[in-house]
Design an enzyme around this catalytic site. Structure first.
Site, mmCIF file in Angstrom:
data_model
loop_
_atom_site.group_PDB
_atom_site.id
_atom_site.type_symbol
_atom_site.label_atom_id
_atom_site.label_comp_id
_atom_site.label_asym_id
_atom_site.label_seq_id
_atom_site.Cartn_x
_atom_site.Cartn_y
_atom_site.Cartn_z
ATOM 1 C CD1 TRP A 80 -27.215 36.053 -11.189
ATOM 2 C CD2 TRP A 80 -27.319 37.727 -12.440
ATOM 3 N NE1 TRP A 80 -26.527 37.309 -11.472
ATOM 4 C CE2 TRP A 80 -26.023 38.319 -11.268
ATOM 5 C CE3 TRP A 80 -27.972 38.829 -13.084
ATOM 6 C CZ2 TRP A 80 -25.663 38.676 -11.470
ATOM 7 C CZ3 TRP A 80 -26.348 39.732 -13.225
ATOM 8 C CH2 TRP A 80 -25.515 39.835 -12.740
ATOM 9 C CD1 TRP A 134 -12.874 40.861 -5.943
ATOM 10 C CD2 TRP A 134 -13.940 38.962 -6.354
ATOM 11 N NE1 TRP A 134 -12.420 39.834 -6.899
ATOM 12 C CE2 TRP A 134 -12.855 39.033 -7.090
ATOM 13 C CE3 TRP A 134 -14.205 36.840 -6.549
ATOM 14 C CZ2 TRP A 134 -13.148 38.670 -8.113
ATOM 15 C CZ3 TRP A 134 -13.581 36.643 -7.319
ATOM 16 C CH2 TRP A 134 -12.892 37.244 -8.414
#
Length: 177
Positions: A69, A150
């Protein structure tokens, strides 16, 4: 490398489930060493070869997926360099984010009134580290509850995490947002 060896020896068993529990020390804690280049993903991968004979295959697989990932995040950032500051999904470009600097400050200081969020943010401020699941909780709280962008959270994590990693940090924030 010694920390990797100790993690494999003492922490890899029950990693798949334990890594999701903030009250347990079930993460590898290798991220600062990856971020600083003290150990490579290839070294980690190679150290996990053939461990299915001595460890739970599921634990080994989940640990490897976390390493992959991280590398996927680098792949995305390489191909989309604006990813660090711009929305990967342009559909969010016109999202009506709140503009409340006082809420961002309360979040940064661990003064939101939400115990797990506040504990995580205070731990981050005091130690430079926060459990992965708590990172997800505090990020989700910022963007989905406070409706703050964000990018504000990503900047704060960049400034405070000892394992600050532009690609991984950005992908995590974009995933949550």
């Amino acid at each position: 490398r010694e920390k990797l060896r100790l993690f494999i020896e003492r922490g890899l068993n029950n990693y798949a489930d334990g890594r999701n529990l903030p009250g347990q020390s079930s993460t590898s804690r290798l991220s600062p060493h990856l971020a600083m280049g003290e150990i490579s993903p290839f070294q980690i991968w190679n150290a996990t070869l053939d461990l299915e004979k001595t460890h739970s295959p599921r634990d080994v697989e989940v640990f490897r997926k976390e390493v992959v990932w991280r590398e996927f995040a680098y792949h995305l950032l390489f191909h989309f360099p604006k990813l660090a500051t711009k929305n990967f999904n342009a559909g969010f470009d016109d999202f009506p984010w709140a503009s409340k600097p006082e809420l961002i400050e309360a979040w940064k200081r661990g003064q939101t009134g939400y115990p797990i969020v506040d504990a995580g943010m205070r731990q981050l401020w005091q130690t430079g580290w926060m459990h992965n699941r708590v990172r997800m909780v505090v990020a989700s709280f910022l963007v989905k509850h406070l409706l703050l962008p964000w990018q504000a959270g990503a900047r704060w994590f960049w400034d405070t995490l000892v394992d600050a990693d532009l690609a991984n940090n950005t992908l995590g924030w974009q995933w949550i947002a």
